[in-house]
Design a protein around this motif. Sequence first.
Motif, PDB file in Angstrom:
ATOM      1  N   UNK A  51       0.752  -1.226   0.177  1.00  0.00           N
ATOM      2  CA  UNK A  51       0.025   0.091  -0.085  1.00  0.00           C
ATOM      3  C   UNK A  51       0.870   1.236  -0.055  1.00  0.00           C
ATOM      4  N   UNK A  52       0.182   2.286  -0.632  1.00  0.00           N
ATOM      5  CA  UNK A  52       0.933   3.559  -0.473  1.00  0.00           C
ATOM      6  C   UNK A  52       0.362   4.716   0.296  1.00  0.00           C
ATOM      7  N   UNK A  53      -1.150   4.173   0.678  1.00  0.00           N
ATOM      8  CA  UNK A  53      -1.863   5.252   1.463  1.00  0.00           C
ATOM      9  C   UNK A  53      -3.042   4.457   2.171  1.00  0.00           C
ATOM     10  N   UNK A  54      -3.213   4.820   3.439  1.00  0.00           N
ATOM     11  CA  UNK A  54      -4.497   4.081   3.824  1.00  0.00           C
ATOM     12  C   UNK A  54      -5.472   5.124   4.496  1.00  0.00           C
ATOM     13  N   UNK A  55      -6.879   5.067   3.977  1.00  0.00           N
ATOM     14  CA  UNK A  55      -7.694   5.931   4.089  1.00  0.00           C
ATOM     15  C   UNK A  55      -8.938   5.081   5.256  1.00  0.00           C
ATOM     16  N   UNK A  56      -9.096   5.602   6.236  1.00  0.00           N
ATOM     17  CA  UNK A  56      -9.970   4.898   7.228  1.00  0.00           C
ATOM     18  C   UNK A  56     -10.993   5.463   8.105  1.00  0.00           C
ATOM     19  N   UNK A  57     -12.051   4.962   8.213  1.00  0.00           N
ATOM     20  CA  UNK A  57     -13.229   5.811   9.045  1.00  0.00           C
ATOM     21  C   UNK A  57     -12.786   5.337  10.297  1.00  0.00           C
ATOM     22  N   UNK A  58     -13.173   5.926  11.652  1.00  0.00           N
ATOM     23  CA  UNK A  58     -13.179   5.641  12.961  1.00  0.00           C
ATOM     24  C   UNK A  58     -14.163   4.533  13.284  1.00  0.00           C
ATOM     25  N   UNK A  59     -15.484   4.888  13.093  1.00  0.00           N
ATOM     26  CA  UNK A  59     -16.420   3.993  13.585  1.00  0.00           C
ATOM     27  C   UNK A  59     -16.799   2.808  12.556  1.00  0.00           C
ATOM     28  N   UNK A  60     -15.922   1.512  12.552  1.00  0.00           N
ATOM     29  CA  UNK A  60     -16.376   0.600  11.540  1.00  0.00           C
ATOM     30  C   UNK A  60     -16.363  -0.938  12.279  1.00  0.00           C
ATOM     31  N   UNK A  61     -17.055  -1.725  11.711  1.00  0.00           N
ATOM     32  CA  UNK A  61     -17.303  -2.990  12.479  1.00  0.00           C
ATOM     33  C   UNK A  61     -16.029  -3.522  12.707  1.00  0.00           C
ATOM     34  N   UNK A  62     -16.090  -4.457  14.124  1.00  0.00           N
ATOM     35  CA  UNK A  62     -15.212  -5.528  14.285  1.00  0.00           C
ATOM     36  C   UNK A  62     -13.834  -4.607  14.983  1.00  0.00           C
ATOM     37  N   UNK A  63     -13.366  -3.839  14.323  1.00  0.00           N
ATOM     38  CA  UNK A  63     -12.104  -3.274  14.977  1.00  0.00           C
ATOM     39  C   UNK A  63     -12.362  -1.774  14.566  1.00  0.00           C
ATOM     40  N   UNK A  64     -11.901  -0.652  15.424  1.00  0.00           N
ATOM     41  CA  UNK A  64     -12.291   0.586  15.242  1.00  0.00           C
ATOM     42  C   UNK A  64     -10.897   0.973  14.295  1.00  0.00           C
ATOM     43  N   UNK A  65     -11.254   2.460  13.935  1.00  0.00           N
ATOM     44  CA  UNK A  65     -10.094   2.860  12.947  1.00  0.00           C
ATOM     45  C   UNK A  65      -8.835   3.073  13.993  1.00  0.00           C
ATOM     46  N   UNK A  66      -8.814   3.486  15.222  1.00  0.00           N
ATOM     47  CA  UNK A  66      -7.770   3.664  15.926  1.00  0.00           C
ATOM     48  C   UNK A  66      -7.008   2.293  16.134  1.00  0.00           C
ATOM     49  N   UNK A  67      -7.492   1.165  16.344  1.00  0.00           N
ATOM     50  CA  UNK A  67      -7.132  -0.117  16.096  1.00  0.00           C
ATOM     51  C   UNK A  67      -6.260  -0.351  14.871  1.00  0.00           C
ATOM     52  N   UNK A  68      -6.940   0.179  13.773  1.00  0.00           N
ATOM     53  CA  UNK A  68      -6.562  -0.096  12.488  1.00  0.00           C
ATOM     54  C   UNK A  68      -5.061   0.834  12.253  1.00  0.00           C
ATOM     55  N   UNK A  69      -5.031   2.003  13.018  1.00  0.00           N
ATOM     56  CA  UNK A  69      -4.162   2.941  13.074  1.00  0.00           C
ATOM     57  C   UNK A  69      -2.721   2.089  13.699  1.00  0.00           C
ATOM     58  N   UNK A  70      -3.024   1.577  14.992  1.00  0.00           N
ATOM     59  CA  UNK A  70      -2.270   1.073  15.778  1.00  0.00           C
ATOM     60  C   UNK A  70      -1.472  -0.094  15.041  1.00  0.00           C
ATOM     61  N   UNK A  71      -2.252  -0.995  14.343  1.00  0.00           N
ATOM     62  CA  UNK A  71      -1.802  -2.095  13.464  1.00  0.00           C
ATOM     63  C   UNK A  71      -0.754  -1.558  12.291  1.00  0.00           C
ATOM     64  N   UNK A  72      -1.365  -0.728  11.633  1.00  0.00           N
ATOM     65  CA  UNK A  72      -0.628  -0.244  10.467  1.00  0.00           C
ATOM     66  C   UNK A  72       0.616   0.364  10.805  1.00  0.00           C
ATOM     67  N   UNK A  73       0.694   1.076  12.074  1.00  0.00           N
ATOM     68  CA  UNK A  73       1.982   1.768  12.577  1.00  0.00           C
ATOM     69  C   UNK A  73       3.026   0.778  12.917  1.00  0.00           C
ATOM     70  N   UNK A  74       2.437  -0.475  13.619  1.00  0.00           N
ATOM     71  CA  UNK A  74       3.491  -1.629  13.943  1.00  0.00           C
ATOM     72  C   UNK A  74       3.932  -2.382  12.481  1.00  0.00           C
ATOM     73  N   UNK A  75       3.242  -2.632  11.490  1.00  0.00           N
ATOM     74  CA  UNK A  75       3.509  -3.602  10.606  1.00  0.00           C
ATOM     75  C   UNK A  75       4.058  -2.635   9.296  1.00  0.00           C
ATOM     76  N   UNK A  76       3.386  -1.369   9.057  1.00  0.00           N
ATOM     77  CA  UNK A  76       3.893  -0.511   8.056  1.00  0.00           C
ATOM     78  C   UNK A  76       3.920   0.835   8.418  1.00  0.00           C
ATOM     79  N   UNK A  77       4.865   1.176   9.271  1.00  0.00           N
ATOM     80  CA  UNK A  77       5.217   2.503   9.798  1.00  0.00           C
ATOM     81  C   UNK A  77       5.266   3.553   8.390  1.00  0.00           C
ATOM     82  N   UNK A  78       5.861   3.054   7.458  1.00  0.00           N
ATOM     83  CA  UNK A  78       6.031   4.011   6.495  1.00  0.00           C
ATOM     84  C   UNK A  78       4.701   4.490   5.472  1.00  0.00           C
TER      85      UNK A  78
END
Lengths: 519, 120
Positions: free
Chosen positions: B46-73
């Motif tokens: 990926x080159x960019x992630x666009x995410x909402x905050x209120x989404x099913x199963x895992x919220x946007x903040x959790x997505x950001x956490x995960x993305x920062x760990x796995x693909x910080x760039x």
Amino acid sequence: MRVKNAVALVSLLFLMIKTGIVLGQEEQVFPDSISFADFLKVQGKIPGLQFRLVDYSNEVSSDSVFNSLVKAGFVGDFASALTLKDSINNTYSRDLHIQYLIYSDPNTFEATQEYVSNLLRNGDIEPTVPGNANGKDLISLASRNKYSPFLKGTYTYFSEVKIFAVSLVIILFFVFAFSMILFMLIFKARRNQKEKLLVLYDEQIVAPLSEILFEKTLEELESLSDEELNGYFPAKQLKKPFYVQVLVERVLALNKTMKGDFKLKLKALYKRLDLDKFSIKKLKTSKWDTIVTGLVEINEMDLTEAIYAVKQHINSPNFYVRSQAVATILTLSDSVDLSFLRDQTFPLSRWQQMNYLRIIKFLHTTRDLHIETLFDSKNQSIRLFGYKLVRVIGRVDLLAILEEKSSAVSEDEKIEIIKTFEYLGVPAHTELINGSLKSENIALVSIAAKAAGAIGDATSTKIICELLTKEPEFRLKMVLLTSLQDLDETVYNQFVSENDDKEVKRINMHLSDSLLQDV
Amino acid sequence: MKKILIIEDDLLISSLVQFRLKKDGYDTVLVKDGNAGIIAIDTETLDLIITDVMIPFKNGIEIIHHARKTKPEVPIIVLSSLGEEEKIVLEAFNLGVSDFIPKPFNPNELAIRVKRILSS
């Protein structure tokens, strides 16, 4: 099949209830030896049963005449045997007794009784019914008939009221249960179908909507011909109410999420697709939720041409309908004289006031709001709302009208007007405050005293001092002293120093304490 | 071609954003919930992630956490109607998101921000 089983079950239950009759046949035919003897007396000859006379030793007598009588042989019926026995015993002074013979074999009295009982039960003999037969004889008579079940599993049991009622209840229960299941299945099937259609329509709507919004300018969109428009949204589909409903919902959802010229495009598209007519049509239904949905759509899409239709619902008996109708009119009207709100007959709830206030606060800078119209309403809650509006949106220019009105309004309204004067901090209007300080209504006096502290005059000081000498209750005393301190500190200090009341001293300590005075 | 992951449960908004970004020549991956978003982050380049905050199963903040760990760039843009909630905005920025766009939004404005982030 289930019904048949259920009916059989009920029949079985009925038979169990009836078991009393069945068990009755197992009872002894002759409850005692006397009744058996009585039976034998009247019955006459019984097949297989004979009697003869014997003495205690069971030996035949040596007396020739006696022997001839006894040897006469077996006697066929019990009555004759008895007569013979009495006759011989009396004539020959003997003590003979009757011997019972079943098929020529001597038997005991009990065995004979059982034998005869069996004959009766099996219907092999018919009892001779004497003229004075009692209930037991009738039972014996009845018992000779061969038993057959009262219910034979035919429809005859419907003649029994209880069985019929129970059967009816069971049948109704099953009919109701099956109807419910059927209804649920139909409902679920229809819902599933609706969900499938929703997904399908969503897919059909998203692509053309995106294309129109990103590819067309507002002018191009407005000048689209019907044929071009039908290229995006087929006319055939636009005739389907559910498709139109999905389209309306999607356009409204986008209108809430989008900003800038996208909103204008969505509104223009809404009208080009005649969705506005679809929304206005909802106002004519009898379902209140549909009307509210229509009002929301009109409000969201700024359908000013629907104002007249919306006004028809302003005095609706339904709370949600009239609340939404007022909110829609407030949002859509360019020049709002608020006469529609003035004429409302239903009292305004706090929720409604908050809702309208939110809209009015947003609009009052751009719209010409005639708030004074509300002061003339016949509905007190509307007038109170008008006074609050003056305060919240800071319409100082209306205070003169308020003071004019204040002399002829209720005490609740006076409280609201005084709060407005105090909030806006206009010291000129003290007549109302000073007049209210003399009221019998504690709430009004308290509000007036509080306001006097901010915008009162020398007369207010004098009235407050007079009130304090009348020993008011603690809370009012505190308000009065606070206001007196704010109005004239010299008078306040003088009052406190000259007063020995413990409460006044405590309040003074509280007000003099820099840490506590604002608590 | 730059690839953008869009995590948004509202089909209409995600489709509009996708349409707008495709128009600008981007390749897009569209997912509707948090779990699918995390799988896409792990599996896609990926080159960019666009995410909402209120989404099913895992919220946007959790997505950001995960993305920062796995693909910080990979830069992240948060698109949410919770823009007025200062706490969420601050948390998102603390986690290193590149931009926060509150709803209602203008898709053209979003496209401009995407272009700016990807060109830098």
